[in-house]
Design a protein around this motif. Sequence first.
Motif, PDB file in Angstrom:
ATOM      1  N   VAL A  13       0.853  -1.205   0.000  1.00  0.00           N
ATOM      2  CA  VAL A  13       0.000   0.000   0.000  1.00  0.00           C
ATOM      3  C   VAL A  13       0.885   1.250   0.000  1.00  0.00           C
ATOM      4  CG1 VAL A  13      -1.665   1.348   1.352  1.00  0.00           C
ATOM      5  CG2 VAL A  13      -1.977  -1.118   1.109  1.00  0.00           C
ATOM      6  N   ILE A  14       1.932   1.234   0.818  1.00  0.00           N
ATOM      7  CA  ILE A  14       2.825   2.410   0.905  1.00  0.00           C
ATOM      8  C   ILE A  14       3.512   2.655  -0.442  1.00  0.00           C
ATOM      9  CG2 ILE A  14       4.998   3.218   1.947  1.00  0.00           C
ATOM     10  CD1 ILE A  14       3.968   2.014   4.604  1.00  0.00           C
ATOM     11  N   VAL A  15       4.017   1.589  -1.072  1.00  0.00           N
ATOM     12  CA  VAL A  15       4.707   1.750  -2.361  1.00  0.00           C
ATOM     13  C   VAL A  15       3.723   2.278  -3.411  1.00  0.00           C
ATOM     14  CG1 VAL A  15       5.803   0.475  -4.259  1.00  0.00           C
ATOM     15  CG2 VAL A  15       6.515   0.050  -1.895  1.00  0.00           C
ATOM     16  N   ALA A  16       2.512   1.718  -3.430  1.00  0.00           N
ATOM     17  CA  ALA A  16       1.513   2.175  -4.424  1.00  0.00           C
ATOM     18  C   ALA A  16       1.187   3.654  -4.207  1.00  0.00           C
ATOM     19  CB  ALA A  16       0.245   1.321  -4.314  1.00  0.00           C
ATOM     20  N   GLU A  17       1.048   4.062  -2.956  1.00  0.00           N
ATOM     21  CA  GLU A  17       0.722   5.467  -2.679  1.00  0.00           C
ATOM     22  C   GLU A  17       1.883   6.386  -3.036  1.00  0.00           C
ATOM     23  OE1 GLU A  17      -2.435   5.492  -2.854  1.00  0.00           O
ATOM     24  OE2 GLU A  17      -2.472   7.190  -1.490  1.00  0.00           O
ATOM     25  N   CYS A  18       3.100   5.937  -2.766  1.00  0.00           N
ATOM     26  CA  CYS A  18       4.275   6.768  -3.083  1.00  0.00           C
ATOM     27  C   CYS A  18       4.423   6.902  -4.596  1.00  0.00           C
ATOM     28  CB  CYS A  18       5.545   6.190  -2.448  1.00  0.00           C
ATOM     29  SG  CYS A  18       5.501   6.380  -0.654  1.00  0.00           S
ATOM     30  N   ASN A  19       4.109   5.819  -5.334  1.00  0.00           N
ATOM     31  CA  ASN A  19       4.165   5.910  -6.797  1.00  0.00           C
ATOM     32  C   ASN A  19       3.095   6.853  -7.329  1.00  0.00           C
ATOM     33  OD1 ASN A  19       6.347   4.291  -7.057  1.00  0.00           O
ATOM     34  ND2 ASN A  19       5.175   2.409  -7.367  1.00  0.00           N
ATOM     35  N   ARG A  20       1.934   6.814  -6.703  1.00  0.00           N
ATOM     36  CA  ARG A  20       0.864   7.733  -7.133  1.00  0.00           C
ATOM     37  C   ARG A  20       1.288   9.171  -6.825  1.00  0.00           C
ATOM     38  NH1 ARG A  20      -4.188  10.001  -5.665  1.00  0.00           N
ATOM     39  NH2 ARG A  20      -3.858   9.667  -3.463  1.00  0.00           N
ATOM     40  N   ALA A  21       1.932   9.368  -5.664  1.00  0.00           N
ATOM     41  CA  ALA A  21       2.405  10.703  -5.296  1.00  0.00           C
ATOM     42  C   ALA A  21       3.436  11.192  -6.314  1.00  0.00           C
ATOM     43  CB  ALA A  21       3.019  10.666  -3.899  1.00  0.00           C
ATOM     44  N   LEU A  22       4.304  10.270  -6.763  1.00  0.00           N
ATOM     45  CA  LEU A  22       5.319  10.610  -7.764  1.00  0.00           C
ATOM     46  C   LEU A  22       4.643  11.055  -9.065  1.00  0.00           C
ATOM     47  CD1 LEU A  22       8.118  10.537  -9.142  1.00  0.00           C
ATOM     48  CD2 LEU A  22       7.921   8.064  -9.283  1.00  0.00           C
ATOM     49  N   GLU A  23       3.648  10.267  -9.510  1.00  0.00           N
ATOM     50  CA  GLU A  23       2.937  10.611 -10.754  1.00  0.00           C
ATOM     51  C   GLU A  23       2.255  11.966 -10.640  1.00  0.00           C
ATOM     52  OE1 GLU A  23       0.163   7.531 -11.843  1.00  0.00           O
ATOM     53  OE2 GLU A  23       1.805   6.073 -11.869  1.00  0.00           O
ATOM     54  N   GLU A  24       1.617  12.206  -9.503  1.00  0.00           N
ATOM     55  CA  GLU A  24       0.884  13.467  -9.303  1.00  0.00           C
ATOM     56  C   GLU A  24       1.847  14.653  -9.256  1.00  0.00           C
ATOM     57  OE1 GLU A  24      -2.528  14.550  -8.683  1.00  0.00           O
ATOM     58  OE2 GLU A  24      -2.634  12.845 -10.040  1.00  0.00           O
ATOM     59  N   GLY A  25       2.969  14.472  -8.549  1.00  0.00           N
ATOM     60  CA  GLY A  25       3.969  15.539  -8.454  1.00  0.00           C
ATOM     61  C   GLY A  25       4.522  15.873  -9.839  1.00  0.00           C
ATOM     62  N   ALA A  26       4.828  14.807 -10.606  1.00  0.00           N
ATOM     63  CA  ALA A  26       5.362  15.009 -11.958  1.00  0.00           C
ATOM     64  C   ALA A  26       4.341  15.752 -12.818  1.00  0.00           C
ATOM     65  CB  ALA A  26       5.706  13.662 -12.578  1.00  0.00           C
ATOM     66  N   ARG A  27       3.070  15.405 -12.650  1.00  0.00           N
ATOM     67  CA  ARG A  27       2.013  16.068 -13.441  1.00  0.00           C
ATOM     68  C   ARG A  27       1.982  17.568 -13.130  1.00  0.00           C
ATOM     69  NH1 ARG A  27      -3.055  17.314 -12.916  1.00  0.00           N
ATOM     70  NH2 ARG A  27      -3.224  16.502 -10.805  1.00  0.00           N
ATOM     71  N   VAL A  28       2.105  17.903 -11.835  1.00  0.00           N
ATOM     72  CA  VAL A  28       2.084  19.319 -11.437  1.00  0.00           C
ATOM     73  C   VAL A  28       3.225  20.061 -12.132  1.00  0.00           C
ATOM     74  CG1 VAL A  28       2.532  20.872  -9.465  1.00  0.00           C
ATOM     75  CG2 VAL A  28       0.929  18.966  -9.216  1.00  0.00           C
ATOM     76  N   TYR A  29       4.416  19.447 -12.156  1.00  0.00           N
ATOM     77  CA  TYR A  29       5.578  20.107 -12.753  1.00  0.00           C
ATOM     78  C   TYR A  29       5.387  20.263 -14.264  1.00  0.00           C
ATOM     79  CZ  TYR A  29      10.329  21.431 -13.828  1.00  0.00           C
ATOM     80  OH  TYR A  29      11.422  22.129 -14.277  1.00  0.00           O
ATOM     81  N   ILE A  30       5.021  19.140 -14.909  1.00  0.00           N
ATOM     82  CA  ILE A  30       4.941  19.142 -16.381  1.00  0.00           C
ATOM     83  C   ILE A  30       3.825  20.092 -16.850  1.00  0.00           C
ATOM     84  CG2 ILE A  30       4.374  17.689 -18.388  1.00  0.00           C
ATOM     85  CD1 ILE A  30       5.911  15.419 -16.839  1.00  0.00           C
ATOM     86  N   GLU A  31       2.684  20.062 -16.167  1.00  0.00           N
ATOM     87  CA  GLU A  31       1.591  20.970 -16.555  1.00  0.00           C
ATOM     88  C   GLU A  31       2.002  22.422 -16.325  1.00  0.00           C
ATOM     89  OE1 GLU A  31      -2.203  18.009 -15.878  1.00  0.00           O
ATOM     90  OE2 GLU A  31      -2.133  19.880 -14.733  1.00  0.00           O
ATOM     91  N   GLY A  32       2.741  22.660 -15.233  1.00  0.00           N
ATOM     92  CA  GLY A  32       3.199  24.022 -14.910  1.00  0.00           C
ATOM     93  C   GLY A  32       4.127  24.551 -15.985  1.00  0.00           C
ATOM     94  N   VAL A  33       5.050  23.689 -16.415  1.00  0.00           N
ATOM     95  CA  VAL A  33       5.981  24.107 -17.476  1.00  0.00           C
ATOM     96  C   VAL A  33       5.194  24.374 -18.756  1.00  0.00           C
ATOM     97  CG1 VAL A  33       7.881  23.350 -18.953  1.00  0.00           C
ATOM     98  CG2 VAL A  33       7.956  22.904 -16.504  1.00  0.00           C
ATOM     99  N   GLY A  34       4.225  23.490 -19.026  1.00  0.00           N
ATOM    100  CA  GLY A  34       3.405  23.643 -20.236  1.00  0.00           C
ATOM    101  C   GLY A  34       2.677  24.970 -20.248  1.00  0.00           C
ATOM    102  N   ALA A  35       2.180  25.383 -19.065  1.00  0.00           N
ATOM    103  CA  ALA A  35       1.443  26.647 -18.996  1.00  0.00           C
ATOM    104  C   ALA A  35       2.405  27.832 -19.105  1.00  0.00           C
ATOM    105  CB  ALA A  35       0.676  26.719 -17.678  1.00  0.00           C
ATOM    106  N   PHE A  36       3.611  27.674 -18.601  1.00  0.00           N
ATOM    107  CA  PHE A  36       4.604  28.766 -18.589  1.00  0.00           C
ATOM    108  C   PHE A  36       5.189  28.977 -19.993  1.00  0.00           C
ATOM    109  CE2 PHE A  36       9.083  30.034 -18.000  1.00  0.00           C
ATOM    110  CZ  PHE A  36       8.892  31.240 -17.356  1.00  0.00           C
ATOM    111  N   ALA A  37       5.531  27.849 -20.620  1.00  0.00           N
ATOM    112  CA  ALA A  37       6.149  27.942 -21.944  1.00  0.00           C
ATOM    113  C   ALA A  37       5.427  26.997 -22.889  1.00  0.00           C
ATOM    114  CB  ALA A  37       7.627  27.551 -21.840  1.00  0.00           C
ATOM    115  N   PRO A  38       4.246  27.404 -23.385  1.00  0.00           N
ATOM    116  CA  PRO A  38       3.469  26.492 -24.235  1.00  0.00           C
ATOM    117  C   PRO A  38       4.305  26.025 -25.425  1.00  0.00           C
ATOM    118  CG  PRO A  38       2.254  28.518 -23.768  1.00  0.00           C
ATOM    119  CD  PRO A  38       3.631  28.718 -23.252  1.00  0.00           C
ATOM    120  N   ALA A  39       4.255  24.710 -25.673  1.00  0.00           N
ATOM    121  CA  ALA A  39       5.100  24.161 -26.741  1.00  0.00           C
ATOM    122  C   ALA A  39       4.416  24.267 -28.094  1.00  0.00           C
ATOM    123  CB  ALA A  39       5.399  22.701 -26.426  1.00  0.00           C
TER     124      ALA A  39
END
Length: 440
Positions: free
Chosen positions: A327-353
């Motif tokens: 359960v802990i590993v699954a939650e940490c992986n989900r946290a990783l995916e969510e964190g990455a999404r925040v970064y990638i979407e943020g970059v996308g909004a800052f510098a639209p490709a």
Amino acid sequence: MAAPVPFIQVDPVSSLLVITDEARAYLNQVETTVGVVAVAGIYRTGKSFILNQLAGTTGTGFGVGNSVQAKTKGIWIWGEPLRLGPNDASGPGAPQELLLLDTEGLQSIDQTEGHDAKIFSLAILLASAFVYNSKEAINNAAIDQLSLVAQLTQRIVVRTEDGNDGGGADRLAPFFPKFTWLLRDFSLELVDVHGAAQSTDAYLEECLHPSKGTSAAIQEQNATREAIRSLFKERACIALPHPTLGTGLPPSALRELDKTPLSALNADFVSGVNLLKTRLFGGARSKTLGVGGPALTGRTLLQLAGMYCDAINEGALPNISNAFTAVIVAECNRALEEGARVYIEGVGAFAPADTDAPLDVDSLHWHEEHARLLESALRRFKSIAMGDGPAAAEAQAKLVALCAAERQKNEALLRMRSEVLCERLVTKLLDTFGQRAREA
Ligand SMILES: Nc1nc2c(ncn2[C@@H]2O[C@H](COP(=O)(O)OP(=O)(O)OP(=O)(O)O)[C@@H](O)[C@H]2O)c(=O)[nH]1
Ligand SMILES: [Mg+2]
């Protein structure tokens, strides 16, 4: 209006335990920390009825059966978490909400003992408060009926610090829920061996003392008593009288009990139900992954239930440590995916490709933006990741590395884009210059 939802059922064809889609949909959206109250015991002893009192339902409750046939099948869950009130448990360790589990009655004639053991083990593994419901007194017959407890040390395992899997009572006890023995139709006078008045809790403790005798039956009962004492370190007992005693309600009223207002029932029964509520709600604790471990939400409880069902279906012993780790590993992986999404979407909004428009960004500005987005990504990560152990550290390191790689990739893209824009500008200037020169 809230209604019960089937949670864990037995597939009639494969005989495997399955978590229903309805329960998945429900639990997946429960993001609050939860305490889990499970009621178990012999079939036809009023378990579902008492759970409806805890849920405070005035509508459709857990199915209450009015015939001799076993009613509840598998494990059911109340379809709305119960919010704790101002007088209920609060502070560290208290959950935000309570989930109620109703379980299939034990020893019904149409089920095998193996099936009973699965339901009983699951209820204990998922609960933070376990209510064992039985009729009348705690006598040898009642202890016999709880022999499943003595088997738990052979049916559930946990890993110790030295890496060994095993199921001794000492190992399991820290993971076990609070235990309340709920006696129904209790009519005996509560006195100890010397005739002095005693509390229900003291009565329970007295009944859990080993009996004298060497017969196989007594030895087995004593093993059950010992297992209850050593597995459930926190124990309590509540006794309810017969619900219609002294009320003038006809015997047939029992069959209509679920439609009878609580106020029409025996006053001591009503105050006993209220005491049970106060104990369970006032003393509620979050279901955690181990002592001092992270608290579960409805969603992570669902994952835990899935791990235990999978283990049982594979014929393996549910392993508490393995399930917690998964359960802990699954939650940490989900946290990783969510964190990455925040970064990638943020970059996308800052510098639209997907645009050729010039971008007014210097390297300092871009550096600040990266730092800001990395901070947001880590904040999101920490709001989801479970625990502070190696799984969380590993996933966090991956997130930081992923953001760094994204930063490099985007820097390269920005540089390329800048070069293209510069070249375009130079070409345009040269064209204009050439044209002006020609015109001159
Ligand atoms: N004597 C007695 N009957 C009760 C009590 N509470 C409920 N009942 C009645 O007992 C019958 C069975 O109640 P349920 O709540 O369905 O019992 P259960 O333990 O959930 O039964 P299963 O799901 O079959 O295991 C119903 O007719 C209830 O009205 C009680 O405290 N004493
Ligand atoms: Mg029932």
